[in-house]
Motif scaffolding. Structure first.
Motif, PDB file in Angstrom:
ATOM      1  N   ALA A 116      90.551  33.740  -1.996  1.00  0.00           N
ATOM      2  CA  ALA A 116      91.011  32.354  -2.055  1.00  0.00           C
ATOM      3  C   ALA A 116      91.531  31.866  -0.715  1.00  0.00           C
ATOM      4  O   ALA A 116      91.401  30.679  -0.382  1.00  0.00           O
ATOM      5  CB  ALA A 116      92.092  32.210  -3.125  1.00  0.00           C
ATOM      6  N   VAL A 117      92.110  32.768   0.084  1.00  0.00           N
ATOM      7  CA  VAL A 117      92.609  32.379   1.397  1.00  0.00           C
ATOM      8  C   VAL A 117      91.458  31.945   2.298  1.00  0.00           C
ATOM      9  O   VAL A 117      91.555  30.946   3.029  1.00  0.00           O
ATOM     10  CB  VAL A 117      93.388  33.540   2.045  1.00  0.00           C
ATOM     11  N   VAL A 118      90.348  32.675   2.238  1.00  0.00           N
ATOM     12  CA  VAL A 118      89.165  32.320   3.038  1.00  0.00           C
ATOM     13  C   VAL A 118      88.619  30.965   2.591  1.00  0.00           C
ATOM     14  O   VAL A 118      88.267  30.109   3.420  1.00  0.00           O
ATOM     15  CB  VAL A 118      88.086  33.408   2.917  1.00  0.00           C
ATOM     16  N   ILE A 119      88.553  30.742   1.283  1.00  0.00           N
ATOM     17  CA  ILE A 119      88.069  29.472   0.753  1.00  0.00           C
ATOM     18  C   ILE A 119      88.990  28.333   1.179  1.00  0.00           C
ATOM     19  O   ILE A 119      88.536  27.249   1.560  1.00  0.00           O
ATOM     20  CB  ILE A 119      87.956  29.541  -0.781  1.00  0.00           C
ATOM     21  N   GLY A 120      90.303  28.565   1.125  1.00  0.00           N
ATOM     22  CA  GLY A 120      91.251  27.533   1.523  1.00  0.00           C
ATOM     23  C   GLY A 120      91.114  27.158   2.985  1.00  0.00           C
ATOM     24  O   GLY A 120      91.160  25.973   3.342  1.00  0.00           O
ATOM     25  N   MET A 121      90.951  28.155   3.855  1.00  0.00           N
ATOM     26  CA  MET A 121      90.791  27.869   5.284  1.00  0.00           C
ATOM     27  C   MET A 121      89.474  27.149   5.562  1.00  0.00           C
ATOM     28  O   MET A 121      89.414  26.233   6.392  1.00  0.00           O
ATOM     29  CB  MET A 121      90.870  29.180   6.069  1.00  0.00           C
ATOM     30  N   ALA A 122      88.409  27.553   4.865  1.00  0.00           N
ATOM     31  CA  ALA A 122      87.124  26.873   5.026  1.00  0.00           C
ATOM     32  C   ALA A 122      87.203  25.436   4.519  1.00  0.00           C
ATOM     33  O   ALA A 122      86.640  24.512   5.127  1.00  0.00           O
ATOM     34  CB  ALA A 122      86.029  27.641   4.292  1.00  0.00           C
ATOM     35  N   ALA A 123      87.907  25.225   3.401  1.00  0.00           N
ATOM     36  CA  ALA A 123      88.051  23.883   2.850  1.00  0.00           C
ATOM     37  C   ALA A 123      88.878  23.001   3.779  1.00  0.00           C
ATOM     38  O   ALA A 123      88.613  21.797   3.902  1.00  0.00           O
ATOM     39  CB  ALA A 123      88.715  23.954   1.471  1.00  0.00           C
ATOM     40  N   LYS A 124      89.875  23.580   4.413  1.00  0.00           N
ATOM     41  CA  LYS A 124      90.701  22.823   5.362  1.00  0.00           C
ATOM     42  C   LYS A 124      89.844  22.269   6.495  1.00  0.00           C
ATOM     43  O   LYS A 124      90.066  21.158   6.983  1.00  0.00           O
ATOM     44  CB  LYS A 124      91.791  23.737   5.920  1.00  0.00           C
ATOM     45  N   ALA A 159      90.995  17.389  -3.790  1.00  0.00           N
ATOM     46  CA  ALA A 159      90.331  18.439  -3.011  1.00  0.00           C
ATOM     47  C   ALA A 159      90.772  19.826  -3.462  1.00  0.00           C
ATOM     48  O   ALA A 159      89.951  20.744  -3.586  1.00  0.00           O
ATOM     49  CB  ALA A 159      90.626  18.247  -1.521  1.00  0.00           C
ATOM     50  N   VAL A 160      92.069  19.996  -3.719  1.00  0.00           N
ATOM     51  CA  VAL A 160      92.575  21.304  -4.162  1.00  0.00           C
ATOM     52  C   VAL A 160      91.975  21.677  -5.516  1.00  0.00           C
ATOM     53  O   VAL A 160      91.530  22.819  -5.726  1.00  0.00           O
ATOM     54  CB  VAL A 160      94.113  21.280  -4.242  1.00  0.00           C
ATOM     55  N   ILE A 161      91.956  20.733  -6.456  1.00  0.00           N
ATOM     56  CA  ILE A 161      91.389  21.002  -7.780  1.00  0.00           C
ATOM     57  C   ILE A 161      89.898  21.303  -7.678  1.00  0.00           C
ATOM     58  O   ILE A 161      89.378  22.201  -8.354  1.00  0.00           O
ATOM     59  CB  ILE A 161      91.647  19.816  -8.724  1.00  0.00           C
ATOM     60  N   ALA A 162      89.201  20.549  -6.807  1.00  0.00           N
ATOM     61  CA  ALA A 162      87.765  20.767  -6.635  1.00  0.00           C
ATOM     62  C   ALA A 162      87.465  22.157  -6.090  1.00  0.00           C
ATOM     63  O   ALA A 162      86.542  22.842  -6.556  1.00  0.00           O
ATOM     64  CB  ALA A 162      87.184  19.701  -5.704  1.00  0.00           C
ATOM     65  N   MET A 163      88.251  22.619  -5.120  1.00  0.00           N
ATOM     66  CA  MET A 163      88.022  23.941  -4.552  1.00  0.00           C
ATOM     67  C   MET A 163      88.382  25.043  -5.550  1.00  0.00           C
ATOM     68  O   MET A 163      87.744  26.094  -5.577  1.00  0.00           O
ATOM     69  CB  MET A 163      88.823  24.110  -3.265  1.00  0.00           C
ATOM     70  N   ARG A 225      96.095  29.804 -13.082  1.00  0.00           N
ATOM     71  CA  ARG A 225      96.375  28.492 -12.492  1.00  0.00           C
ATOM     72  C   ARG A 225      97.883  28.313 -12.286  1.00  0.00           C
ATOM     73  O   ARG A 225      98.308  27.766 -11.272  1.00  0.00           O
ATOM     74  CB  ARG A 225      95.864  27.363 -13.400  1.00  0.00           C
ATOM     75  N   LEU A 226      98.673  28.743 -13.260  1.00  0.00           N
ATOM     76  CA  LEU A 226     100.125  28.600 -13.159  1.00  0.00           C
ATOM     77  C   LEU A 226     100.707  29.433 -12.020  1.00  0.00           C
ATOM     78  O   LEU A 226     101.713  29.061 -11.424  1.00  0.00           O
ATOM     79  CB  LEU A 226     100.793  28.994 -14.485  1.00  0.00           C
ATOM     80  N   THR A 227     100.088  30.569 -11.737  1.00  0.00           N
ATOM     81  CA  THR A 227     100.609  31.445 -10.683  1.00  0.00           C
ATOM     82  C   THR A 227      99.820  31.311  -9.382  1.00  0.00           C
ATOM     83  O   THR A 227      99.942  32.152  -8.497  1.00  0.00           O
ATOM     84  CB  THR A 227     100.578  32.914 -11.151  1.00  0.00           C
ATOM     85  N   GLY A 228      99.000  30.258  -9.279  1.00  0.00           N
ATOM     86  CA  GLY A 228      98.200  30.068  -8.077  1.00  0.00           C
ATOM     87  C   GLY A 228      99.070  29.844  -6.845  1.00  0.00           C
ATOM     88  O   GLY A 228     100.027  29.064  -6.873  1.00  0.00           O
ATOM     89  N   PHE A 229      98.736  30.504  -5.767  1.00  0.00           N
ATOM     90  CA  PHE A 229      99.515  30.400  -4.527  1.00  0.00           C
ATOM     91  C   PHE A 229      98.621  30.350  -3.295  1.00  0.00           C
ATOM     92  O   PHE A 229      98.770  29.479  -2.431  1.00  0.00           O
ATOM     93  CB  PHE A 229     100.478  31.595  -4.424  1.00  0.00           C
ATOM     94  N   ASP A 230      97.673  31.286  -3.201  1.00  0.00           N
ATOM     95  CA  ASP A 230      96.934  31.503  -1.963  1.00  0.00           C
ATOM     96  C   ASP A 230      96.064  30.327  -1.552  1.00  0.00           C
ATOM     97  O   ASP A 230      95.958  30.011  -0.364  1.00  0.00           O
ATOM     98  CB  ASP A 230      96.085  32.778  -2.050  1.00  0.00           C
ATOM     99  N   LEU A 231      95.438  29.635  -2.516  1.00  0.00           N
ATOM    100  CA  LEU A 231      94.572  28.506  -2.178  1.00  0.00           C
ATOM    101  C   LEU A 231      95.373  27.369  -1.555  1.00  0.00           C
ATOM    102  O   LEU A 231      94.993  26.816  -0.515  1.00  0.00           O
ATOM    103  CB  LEU A 231      93.835  28.013  -3.425  1.00  0.00           C
ATOM    104  N   VAL A 232      96.504  27.019  -2.182  1.00  0.00           N
ATOM    105  CA  VAL A 232      97.351  25.942  -1.665  1.00  0.00           C
ATOM    106  C   VAL A 232      97.972  26.339  -0.330  1.00  0.00           C
ATOM    107  O   VAL A 232      98.049  25.535   0.605  1.00  0.00           O
ATOM    108  CB  VAL A 232      98.450  25.591  -2.696  1.00  0.00           C
ATOM    109  N   TYR A 233      98.392  27.590  -0.225  1.00  0.00           N
ATOM    110  CA  TYR A 233      99.035  28.063   1.004  1.00  0.00           C
ATOM    111  C   TYR A 233      98.100  27.941   2.201  1.00  0.00           C
ATOM    112  O   TYR A 233      98.514  27.499   3.281  1.00  0.00           O
ATOM    113  CB  TYR A 233      99.473  29.519   0.821  1.00  0.00           C
ATOM    114  N   SER A 234      96.847  28.315   2.023  1.00  0.00           N
ATOM    115  CA  SER A 234      95.907  28.318   3.142  1.00  0.00           C
ATOM    116  C   SER A 234      95.240  26.965   3.362  1.00  0.00           C
ATOM    117  O   SER A 234      94.762  26.680   4.460  1.00  0.00           O
ATOM    118  CB  SER A 234      94.822  29.381   2.914  1.00  0.00           C
TER     119      SER A 234
END
Length: 291
Positions: A116-124, A159-163, A225-234
């Protein structure tokens, strides 16, 4: 001669170390978190005082946390609705007979396999207004298009929900597909003889037979979803402001950035209770489909 009772005692002795280790690494942190939630523990200020329920009451006065709770609820509900609807649709497509079906079932899991961290950085990068992939594609049709996706609250949340959907939807669909595999073709053939078309077969045969499977999947996927952290963080670091901050991200920030341990513990306990209530409710709903 070794009796059955002796074998049971031997089994308990052998698994006792594992049970003790598991209890220490699971039960102890939970109890310690509950204990800390009743104290005002601020490491930077050197404060460690009994606070009673003040940490819990302060949650409803903290605007940052209220915004976080609002987006967390939106994120979970919207994401899970799309997971169920699109996941079932994708599973039905993958269940069809067509050339390259096995290959498609394999490559569809690539987003889920990515961290998820890789996806978050790519999405950014992809949602960047100046050199992002999304705006570059749109500008091929609308040359003057401008959109700061991660600066505006509404588009950042979208964007966050889409990713999140892009990453976990294929895995949800594959698990639903496993349920579709157990439905016999003879049932559909009998329905055709009775004059049922594709839509009626889906509503009266497919959907009831996979409903328990879908509800079972909703439990872990909602908890994730409730414990999601890494996607938003990155991807957004909770911004702009606190508009894309999830509750797990807020707990982490309070505990390890603000070093407000007592307040973070109270948030964690409240999250634990919400997750427990949701799991209980979902299990009750599932039990109705078994009867």
């Amino acid at each position: 001669m070794i009796t059955k009772k002796s074998l049971q005692w031997i089994a308990w002795v052998l698994i006792a170390p594992v049970l003790l280790l598991r209890g220490f690494t699971t039960i102890y942190p939970i109890l310690q978190t509950v204990y800390n939630s009743f104290f005002d523990i601020r490491i930077l200020s050197g404060v460690n005082e009994f606070a009673g329920f003040s940490n819990y009451l302060n949650v409803f006065k903290d605007q940052k946390v209220l915004t976080t709770l609002q987006f967390t609820a939106m994120f979970v509900v919207v994401s899970m609705v799309f997971h169920v609807v699109l996941g079932v649709a994708l599973a039905l497509i993958l269940n069809m007979k067509f050339r390259g079906r096995r290959f498609m079932r394999t490559i569809v899991l690539i987003p889920w396999a990515m961290p998820a961290v890789v996806i978050g950085m790519a999405a950014k990068w992809a949602f960047n207004n100046d050199y992002g992939l999304i705006n570059d594609f749109v500008r091929r049709f609308v040359p003057d298009f401008q959109m700061n996706w991660l600066i505006n609250a509404g588009t950042a949340r979208t964007a966050v929900i889409a990713m999140d959907l892009w990453k976990d939807l294929p895995f949800f669909a594959i698990l639903v597909l496993s349920g579709l595999q157990f439905i016999s073709n003879e049932i559909y053939e009998a329905a055709k003889v009775d004059g049922a078309d594709g839509i009626r077969s889906f509503i009266h045969i497919t959907l009831p037979l996979i409903m328990r499977n879908v509800l079972t999947l909703c439990i872990p996927f909602t908890l994730w979803r409730l414990t999601g952290f890494d996607l938003v963080y990155s991807m957004t670091s909770g911004g702009p402001g606190e508009d894309t901050s999830l509750i797990a991200y807020r707990i982490t920030m309070e505990a390890f950035t603000n070093l407000n341990v007592g307040y973070a513990a109270a948030l964690a306990v409240m999250l634990f209770l919400v997750m427990a209530v949701f799991s209980w409710f979902n299990l009750r709903v599932m039990s109705r489909f078994e009867n």
